[in-house]
Design a protein around this motif. Structure first.
Motif: not given
Lengths: 353, 224
Positions: B70-74, B79-84
């Motif tokens: 669940d990434i709703a509240n990271i 979030s940056n690392a996820l997009r990268l």
């Protein structure tokens, strides 16, 4: 650094213009600083060469050595060690029929005291007789030679130049070193005078008898005619140049940052961290300042080579270091202003545009 | 398991009289190797959906799962690392960095993500497939619209993400190019096992989609 270098390489004209402006400002800062130091040095060269720490003057002379006269009575309680020297100063106009007139300061000293001993000769020898003088190298620059005879303030007595010394200027005027006896003759009509001042190399020296008063050398230098006003003018100009460079760097980087906000949003959407973008902006500013200052230093070095010796310019390592550090600091501060905008970039703005 | 899944996601902008419900109870999922089309007119909520699915902003309520997490509240950093690492974006106006060559667009990724990027052999093959192998030293301004589009796709894939999100990828392309790009996304999904999510109002892309969702006034309906 990667983004900074790539952008500068791609946008050569845009960043070239910023570098041009930084170069011009740093060049102006180096020129003004060199002139300020050069002029200040010509005010105090002799005092520094004497390594003076304290000076005893007539208390009614307004801390001016050329106005000061100490009488036999004023000096009756002095105990001079090897660190103290009596000195007589008077402004003179030096004339020689074959050479240009020179406005100078005659400094009479005693042969057994340190000011005489410490004279740094670049030619000839020290004065041994009352009618012999040693003069500053500025006389040599004006064409004077060893053996030339000087007429001082139109007096009948002639003084033969037997040596040239370096670093012998006070209040921008070249010094003619002679004997205290000669000085007394030049101040004829003043009975009982012994000297203008006692110069001491001892920081704790103090003598306050009759009309004598001791002053620290810093206070004496501050009161040299025009010295403080001249230095403050230069400091003000240099300070303003730093402020102007700060504004230019900050405004340019801010405008460039605003133009790149969409690119930043795209990079943030890709997951490029804010710190990478901030580092790119700060390093870009540092690169621009370093390149601009290096060109400024090169131009200053050439200028110092080309300018005639008569221009009192002193391009010292301290000026290079302080000017470069000052410019770097303004560059970094300037680049921090758009950083706030970079940190606030919303990556969602990259979508739908 | 779905690579990306949204459950009961809502997004509300503003408050009181100015309140706008951009997304209403959205349920969505996409799997590896599939192309999912999200269609709808302007103002339907497609861009808002993309920003939430791409972890560019947080939903007002609901859950967003990427690879089951669940990434709703990271945090912003996570979030940056996820997009990268997990998400590749292909944006509407291609949005290549104007002062970087095509090759340097990839090098920028190398500077911030040291491991896990496509290796040279795969990248060369991909660039060949995209038809831009000979253009890697060109700046975006030296490329045509179609070439920029391909370069943007290559850049999005370079970090080897599981999910490819594309915003109006055919907005300025003619029919021939639309077919090429549609086929390209289909191939990428199948050959590289990516979940490809295309947000568009271009019906010419429908034939390349495995699933189609329709969006209207913040609501999403699965059509196919």
């Amino acid at each position: 650094m990667f983004l900074a270098i790539k952008e500068i390489k791609r946008e050569k004209l845009r960043y070239g213009l910023i570098i041009l402006m930084i170069f011009l400002i740093s060049y102006l800062i180096f020129i003004l600083s060199s002139l300020a130091v050069g002029l200040a040095s010509e005010n105090t060269q002799a005092i520094e060469s004497w390594d003076a720490k304290q000076v005893v003057l007539n208390k009614n002379a307004n801390v001016s050595m050329s106005q000061s006269l100490l009488t036999k009575d004023d000096l009756s309680k002095t105990k001079l060690t090897k660190n103290e020297a009596l000195l007589g100063q008077t402004p003179v106009v030096a004339k020689n029929s074959n050479r240009p007139q020179v406005s100078a300061q005659f400094i009479g000293v005693k042969k057994d005291q340190f000011i005489y001993d410490d004279q740094e000769l670049i030619a000839g020898r020290k004065a041994k007789k009352d009618r012999e003088v040693v003069v500053d190298q500025a006389f040599q620059t004006k064409g004077y030679k060893l053996g030339d005879k000087l007429e001082l303030n139109g007096s009948a007595n002639k003084y033969r130049i037997v040596g040239f010394v370096k670093n012998a200027k006070i209040n921008i005027a070249p010094i003619i070193y002679g004997s205290l006896a000669s000085w007394r003759k030049l101040r004829q009509g003043m009975p009982n005078i012994k000297a203008s001042a006692i110069i001491s190399r001892n920081a704790n020296y103090s003598y306050n008898h009759a009309n004598s008063k001791t002053y620290p050398i810093a206070q004496f230098i501050k009161k040299l005619p025009g010295y403080t006003a001249q230095n403050m003018t230069f400091q003000l100009m240099i300070g303003f140049l730093f402020v102007i460079s700060l504004i230019i760097i900050a405004v340019f980087l801010y405008i460039l940052t605003m133009q790149k906000m969409h690119n930043f949003a795209v990079m943030r959407a890709q997951g490029i961290p804010s710190r990478t973008l901030v580092a790119a902006t700060v390093s870009q500013s540092v690169i621009l300042v370093v390149v601009g200052v290096i060109i400024g230093l090169a131009a200053m070095w050439l200028t110092a080579k080309v300018l005639p010796a008569a221009v009192p310019m002193s391009f010292t390592p301290q000026i290079i270091l302080s000017g470069t550090c000052g410019m770097l600091l303004t560059g970094i501060i300037g680049s921090l202003i758009p950083v706030r905008s970079i940190l606030k970039v919303d990556p969602a703005k990259a979508i739908g545009e | 398991m779905a690579v990306i899944e949204l459950k009961n996601v809502q997004k509300v902008y503003g408050t009181g009289a100015a309140e706008v419900q951009a997304l209403k109870q959205i349920d969505f999922k996409a799997n590896e190797g599939k192309v999912v089309l999200i269609m709808g007119p302007s103002g339907a909520g497609k861009s808002t959906f993309l920003t939430i699915a791409g972890s560019l902003q947080k939903p007002t309520s609901g859950q967003v799962y990427i690879n089951g997490e669940d990434i709703a509240n990271i945090s912003a950093k996570q979030s940056n690392a996820l997009r990268l690492n997990q998400i590749g974006f292909v944006l509407q106006a291609y949005n290549l960095i104007p002062f970087l060559t095509v090759k340097e667009q990839f090098e920028l990724v190398d500077h911030v993500k040291k491991q896990g990027n496509l290796d040279q052999a795969i990248m060369d093959k991909l660039l060949e497939q995209l038809g831009i192998a000979g253009l890697i030293n060109k700046y975006p301004s030296e490329l045509s619209g179609g070439q920029q589009q391909r370069a943007a796709i290559a850049r999005a894939l370079y970090a080897n993400p599981k999910i490819l999100l594309a915003d109006e990828p055919t907005a300025s392309l003619d029919s021939k190019n639309v077919d090429e790009v549609g086929q390209l996304f289909k191939n990428l999904a199948q050959n590289y096992q990516k979940a490809v999510i295309l947000v568009t109002h271009d019906p010419r892309l429908e034939k390349y989609a495995d699933h189609i969702y329709e969006m209207m006034d913040g609501e999403m309906i699965k059509k196919q």
